[in-house]
Design an enzyme around this catalytic site. Structure first.
Site, PDB file in Angstrom:
ATOM      1  N   HIS A   1     -43.587  -4.952  14.315  1.00  0.00           N
ATOM      2  CA  HIS A   1     -44.336  -3.695  14.192  1.00  0.00           C
ATOM      3  C   HIS A   1     -44.065  -2.838  15.430  1.00  0.00           C
ATOM      4  O   HIS A   1     -43.996  -3.349  16.540  1.00  0.00           O
ATOM      5  CB  HIS A   1     -45.838  -3.985  14.100  1.00  0.00           C
ATOM      6  CG  HIS A   1     -46.680  -2.754  14.095  1.00  0.00           C
ATOM      7  ND1 HIS A   1     -46.834  -1.975  12.968  1.00  0.00           N
ATOM      8  CD2 HIS A   1     -47.408  -2.168  15.073  1.00  0.00           C
ATOM      9  CE1 HIS A   1     -47.633  -0.958  13.255  1.00  0.00           C
ATOM     10  NE2 HIS A   1     -47.996  -1.051  14.536  1.00  0.00           N
TER      11      HIS A   1
ATOM     12  N   GLU B   1       0.856  -1.196   0.000  1.00  0.00           N
ATOM     13  CA  GLU B   1       0.000   0.000   0.000  1.00  0.00           C
ATOM     14  C   GLU B   1       0.885   1.235   0.000  1.00  0.00           C
ATOM     15  O   GLU B   1       1.818   1.346   0.801  1.00  0.00           O
ATOM     16  CB  GLU B   1      -0.912   0.010   1.219  1.00  0.00           C
ATOM     17  CG  GLU B   1      -1.674   1.306   1.453  1.00  0.00           C
ATOM     18  CD  GLU B   1      -2.512   1.752   0.264  1.00  0.00           C
ATOM     19  OE1 GLU B   1      -2.464   2.954  -0.073  1.00  0.00           O
ATOM     20  OE2 GLU B   1      -3.208   0.903  -0.329  1.00  0.00           O
TER      21      GLU B   1
ATOM     22  N   TYR C   1      -3.869   2.374   4.768  1.00  0.00           N
ATOM     23  CA  TYR C   1      -4.678   1.161   4.795  1.00  0.00           C
ATOM     24  C   TYR C   1      -6.158   1.535   4.836  1.00  0.00           C
ATOM     25  O   TYR C   1      -6.575   2.437   5.549  1.00  0.00           O
ATOM     26  CB  TYR C   1      -4.295   0.301   6.010  1.00  0.00           C
ATOM     27  CG  TYR C   1      -2.858  -0.152   5.946  1.00  0.00           C
ATOM     28  CD1 TYR C   1      -2.443  -1.050   4.969  1.00  0.00           C
ATOM     29  CD2 TYR C   1      -1.901   0.350   6.825  1.00  0.00           C
ATOM     30  CE1 TYR C   1      -1.111  -1.451   4.883  1.00  0.00           C
ATOM     31  CE2 TYR C   1      -0.573  -0.052   6.757  1.00  0.00           C
ATOM     32  CZ  TYR C   1      -0.191  -0.945   5.771  1.00  0.00           C
ATOM     33  OH  TYR C   1       1.124  -1.331   5.669  1.00  0.00           O
TER      34      TYR C   1
ATOM     35  N   TYR D   1     -23.999  10.335  -8.035  1.00  0.00           N
ATOM     36  CA  TYR D   1     -24.204  10.057  -6.613  1.00  0.00           C
ATOM     37  C   TYR D   1     -23.248  10.852  -5.732  1.00  0.00           C
ATOM     38  O   TYR D   1     -23.643  11.327  -4.658  1.00  0.00           O
ATOM     39  CB  TYR D   1     -24.116   8.554  -6.338  1.00  0.00           C
ATOM     40  CG  TYR D   1     -22.732   7.961  -6.396  1.00  0.00           C
ATOM     41  CD1 TYR D   1     -21.971   7.802  -5.234  1.00  0.00           C
ATOM     42  CD2 TYR D   1     -22.175   7.529  -7.596  1.00  0.00           C
ATOM     43  CE1 TYR D   1     -20.700   7.258  -5.272  1.00  0.00           C
ATOM     44  CE2 TYR D   1     -20.908   6.980  -7.641  1.00  0.00           C
ATOM     45  CZ  TYR D   1     -20.172   6.849  -6.485  1.00  0.00           C
ATOM     46  OH  TYR D   1     -18.910   6.302  -6.532  1.00  0.00           O
TER      47      TYR D   1
ATOM     48  N   ALA E   1     -17.635  -0.382  -3.232  1.00  0.00           N
ATOM     49  CA  ALA E   1     -16.696  -0.977  -2.284  1.00  0.00           C
ATOM     50  C   ALA E   1     -17.069  -2.419  -1.971  1.00  0.00           C
ATOM     51  O   ALA E   1     -16.204  -3.303  -1.921  1.00  0.00           O
ATOM     52  CB  ALA E   1     -16.655  -0.151  -0.996  1.00  0.00           C
TER      53      ALA E   1
END
Length: 491
Positions: free
Chosen positions: A467, A39, A43, A189, A343
């Site tokens: 309910h 990476e 992370y 979005y 994702a």
């Protein structure tokens, strides 16, 4: 790992520690494979650090403030004071907790963590360059590799993200003061979620969209409540326009937008009426502009050609149903592997890739893949729409239940929207669902499970729901499709 010219090896190399990459690494570790996860930045990737998690944190925080300020009907009178810097600090704390958790989970599953940027030398070797002066690089050989480098915001001509006044979504989520006014380019979005956030913070928000509506790709009945709520928040829309330039008059900036037909005449894409003039241009004086026109794969930094890995003309890596690229022992998962850029889709692909490498009979199945937009109200979909089902040859039956008929929705003060279920008329199998309204992101999971298990309308309708809950709306929509809903008129 040894820094320098020493070559080391691993069974599985994972490049990128976002939701696709770290999940792949952890799953491979669980399957007793030797795993190295590379990476270059943080992370958790974009999702945890600069996307999904921080945006939802700010959405929640601004919703709290907005609801408190507009709850007079419930007998609540408040005028919340918003401290954006404090809000961002809280958001950052959430992010830090999650990213540190990812690192701990990787280590607990025996994943070797390596910081740096990986580039392919050939189909079995990468070079990892470590950040920082004097840190050097090293060579890593692998038996299998999983590319999970994600995506980044798309820029547009003349709107460089290097300028203080021009923001991408990552920069917008890190602001420590509320802009008085903001132009958002793009009503997808990301643009719509952030439009809601800033409008609730008190910013004058204007949205420019080259198409004719918000949220391209979603059905009109789902988009309508979102656009209406946005307009109630004071958000102004200009459809059929594309941002062409910006400059700085005295104080603030001026954003120029042209009708899409004029942009086409200047070399852009053509839509709409061609008979436009300079008088149709928009000139908007604002404090900042946010460009949210989509995301593109991060595949150009990997030297993919050295490994023989093929991409399409947009830079996405082509994969098969087992997440394999054209190079059989190299896999690609998440955003870099193409749409849908979600994702949870990336995490599922990461698990599949790890299991395939371990010899498991795993494959990717998108049939019950949900998609959520965290606007106000939320939108969630899963499976087929009515149009999709018709094109696939199904004769469908549709059931719908409005939240205005839900006792629980009314007690929350948020009753716009509905639950809609699409099923095969012949046998009642649930094919898909669409929800717009409160907690749509949570309610869609039940319908995804119904599709995954091959449940029928009768199965959903006969499952007793507590309910008063919003989930009763799912049951009632199924009953409506069967013609015996209790709390709404049947079709």
């Amino acid at each position: 790992m040894v820094v320098g010219d020493v070559t080391t090896g691993t069974d599985v190399l994972v490049i990128g520690a976002g939701p696709a990459g770290y999940v792949a690494a952890i799953r491979a570790g669980q399957l007793d494979l030797d795993v190295t996860l590379v990476e270059k930045e943080a992370y958790g990737g974009t999702c945890l650090n600069h996307g999904c998690i921080p945006s939802k944190a700010l959405i929640t925080a601004t919703d709290v403030a907005h609801e408190a300020a507009t709850a007079e009907e419930m007998g609540i009178h408040a005028d919340p004071a918003i401290d954006l810097a404090g809000m961002v600090d809280w958001k950052d704390g959430v992010v830090d907790q999650l990213t540190s958790g990812v690192e701990k989970l990787c280590k607990a599953n025996q994943v070797n963590l390596l910081e740096g940027t990986a580039t392919f030398v050939d189909e079995n070797t990468v070079r990892v360059s470590h950040s920082g002066e004097g840190q050097g690089s090293e060579t890593l050989e692998f038996e299998h590799a999983i590319v999970a480098t994600g995506s980044r915001p798309i820029s547009i001509p003349d709107f460089s993200f290097g300028a203080e006044q021009v923001l991408n979504s990552r920069q917008a989520l890190a602001l420590d003061s509320v802009p008085d006014s903001l132009v958002i380019v793009g009503a997808g979005y990301i643009g719509m979620e952030l439009a809601n956030v800033f409008a609730k913070l008190g910013t004058d928000v204007t949205v420019i969209e080259m198409l004719d509506s918000v949220l391209p790709g979603y059905d009109d009945d789902l988009k309508r409540p979102v656009k209406q709520r946005a307009e109630e928040l004071g958000i102004e829309f200009h459809f059929g326009y594309t941002a062409s330039e910006w400059y700085e008059p005295d104080g603030g900036i001026r954003v120029v937008a042209e009708p899409v037909s004029q942009a086409a005449a200047d070399g852009g894409a053509a839509t709409g009426d061609a008979d436009t003039t300079e008088d149709d241009r928009l000139e908007l004086d604002v404090e900042q502009v946010l460009v949210a026109v989509g995301r593109e794969p991060v595949s150009d930094t990997l030297d993919l050609a050295n490994a023989g890995i093929e991409t399409d003309d947009r830079g996405f890596i082509d994969t098969d149903s087992r997440a394999r690229t054209n190079v059989e022992h190299i896999f690609a998962v998440g955003d870099v592997a193409g749409e849908p850029m979600l994702a949870h889709k990336g995490s599922m692909e990461g698990q599949v890739a790890a299991e395939v490498i371990a010899g498991e009979p795993a494959a990717i199945d998108y049939q019950a893949m949900p998609a959520v937009v965290f606007t106000d109200p939320e939108i969630a979909t899963v499976g087929m729409t009515e149009t999709d089902a018709a094109e696939a040859g199904f004769e469908t039956v549709v059931g719908q239940f409005p939240f205005r008929a839900s006792g629980r929705a009314l007690t929350t003060g948020d009753s716009d929207g509905f639950v809609k279920i699409v099923a095969d008329e012949a046998d009642g199998f649930v094919l898909g669902a669409s929800i717009v309204g409160p907690e749509a992101s949570e309610l869609v999971a039940e319908l995804g499970l119904a599709i995954e298990l091959g449940a029928t309308l009768e199965d959903v309708a006969s499952t007793v729901h507590a309910h008063p809950t919003l989930s009763e709306s799912v049951m009632e929509a199924a009953e409506n499709a069967l013609g015996h809903a209790i709390h709404t008129l049947n079709r």
